[in-house]
Design a protein around this motif. Structure first.
Motif, PDB file in Angstrom:
ATOM      1  N   ASP A   8      -8.834  74.182-108.805  1.00 51.51           N
ATOM      2  CA  ASP A   8      -7.532  73.832-108.243  1.00 51.51           C
ATOM      3  C   ASP A   8      -7.745  73.394-106.779  1.00 51.51           C
ATOM      4  OD1 ASP A   8      -4.651  73.874-107.838  1.00 51.51           O
ATOM      5  OD2 ASP A   8      -4.991  75.756-106.767  1.00 51.51           O
ATOM      6  N   ASP A  10      -4.804  72.981-103.920  1.00 51.17           N
ATOM      7  CA  ASP A  10      -3.950  73.652-102.922  1.00 51.17           C
ATOM      8  C   ASP A  10      -4.017  75.170-103.043  1.00 51.17           C
ATOM      9  OD1 ASP A  10      -2.241  71.612-101.394  1.00 51.17           O
ATOM     10  OD2 ASP A  10      -2.105  70.898-103.461  1.00 51.17           O
ATOM     11  N   GLY A  11      -4.332  75.825-101.958  1.00 53.23           N
ATOM     12  CA  GLY A  11      -4.405  77.296-101.983  1.00 53.23           C
ATOM     13  C   GLY A  11      -5.691  77.812-102.608  1.00 53.23           C
ATOM     14  N   THR A  12      -6.543  76.886-103.077  1.00 50.76           N
ATOM     15  CA  THR A  12      -7.843  77.265-103.645  1.00 50.76           C
ATOM     16  C   THR A  12      -8.921  76.629-102.765  1.00 50.76           C
ATOM     17  OG1 THR A  12      -6.942  77.492-105.869  1.00 50.76           O
ATOM     18  CG2 THR A  12      -9.316  77.150-105.699  1.00 50.76           C
ATOM     19  N   ASP A 174      -5.099  79.555-108.051  1.00 49.58           N
ATOM     20  CA  ASP A 174      -4.276  80.548-107.354  1.00 49.58           C
ATOM     21  C   ASP A 174      -2.792  80.532-107.711  1.00 49.58           C
ATOM     22  OD1 ASP A 174      -3.814  78.027-105.969  1.00 49.58           O
ATOM     23  OD2 ASP A 174      -2.664  79.238-104.571  1.00 49.58           O
ATOM     24  N   GLY A 175      -2.309  79.509-108.435  1.00 52.46           N
ATOM     25  CA  GLY A 175      -0.850  79.350-108.445  1.00 52.46           C
ATOM     26  C   GLY A 175      -0.232  79.130-109.811  1.00 52.46           C
ATOM     27  N   ASP A 178      -1.397  76.789-112.533  1.00 51.88           N
ATOM     28  CA  ASP A 178      -2.664  77.183-113.167  1.00 51.88           C
ATOM     29  C   ASP A 178      -2.468  78.118-114.357  1.00 51.88           C
ATOM     30  OD1 ASP A 178      -3.886  75.807-111.047  1.00 51.88           O
ATOM     31  OD2 ASP A 178      -3.917  77.619-109.813  1.00 51.88           O
TER      32      ASP A 178
END
Ligand SMILES: [Mg+2]
Ligand SMILES: [Zn+2]
Length: 225
Positions: A8, A10-12, A174-175, A178
């Motif tokens: 992933d 964003d945020g990963t 992370d989100g 996913d």
């Protein structure tokens, strides 16, 4: 064991969710109504994406790109992880439901232009002035990319592409976009944040990560195992 890695973005790969930051800064002020509708289960993931993308200003792409770069900080350890994958003949693909313009800009800045990625490209077609609905298509997904209601750009389909040759799929994320790949397609899930909580709540086997050193350790043990 032969493995392939799906990451992933964003945020990963990045510490913060760049798409959320761009939408908060640039989207029309009613963007958060989409979030409310999604939380109330009135919107699926794809509808939320369409709501947000349609509220971004078509004429400010270069500003949005600059802003994305200013908020993008990479999670530590990525270079070493990619080296580990290269030396073990593991294909790697970044699969994002964010926006291609900033995924590309960030990877380029970090010297990672060779890293394969797919992400939606917003059309910036805006809203129908009469109905106030997003003008479709709100995004282009590219040839060979599939979409689904649960994520917009279907991460499951991307993972399935990497299976030939008997590879098992490691997914790192992370989100909420996913959830379906973690549930349905990945053989090994490495999670943080909302995805970690979702896996724990639904009995999905997973390990946890804070940085890519953790991910590399996990992959090393899978390769050894
Ligand atoms: Mg994410
Ligand atoms: Zn899917």
């Amino acid at each position: 064991m032969k493995l392939a890695l799906v990451l992933d973005f964003d945020g990963t790969i990045t510490m913060r969710d760049i798409g959320v930051e761009v939408i908060k800064k640039f989207a029309r002020s009613d963007w958060d109504e989409g979030l409310r509708r999604w939380r109330a289960s009135e919107f699926d993931q794809r509808q939320l994406m369409e709501w947000d993308f349609a509220r971004l200003p078509s004429g400010r792409l270069s500003e949005m790109r600059e802003y994305s770069l200013s908020v993008a900080v990479l999670r530590p350890g990525l270079t070493g992880l990619l080296e580990l994958c290269r030396s073990n003949d593991m294909p790697v693909e970044v699969v994002s439901n964010g926006m291609a313009f900033y995924v590309e800009a960030v990877l380029e800045r970090e010297g990672l232009s060779d890293l394969a990625f797919v992400a939606p490209t917003p059309t910036f077609a805006g809203l129908d002035p009469e109905t106030n609905d997003p003008v479709s298509p709100v995004a282009e997904f590219g040839i060979g990319v599939e979409t689904c209601e649960r994520t917009g750009l279907c991460k499951c389909a991307r993972a399935a592409r990497l299976r030939p040759g008997g590879r098992k799929i490691v997914f790192v994320g992370d989100g909420i976009s996913d959830f379906c790949i973690a549930e349905e397609e990945a053989d090994f899930v490495i999670a943080r944040s909302a995805l970690k909580d979702h896996c724990a709540a639904n009995g999905i086997a997973h390990s946890e990560f804070d940085d890519f050193y953790d991910v590399a350790r996990e992959i090393e043990s899978l390769l050894a195992g």
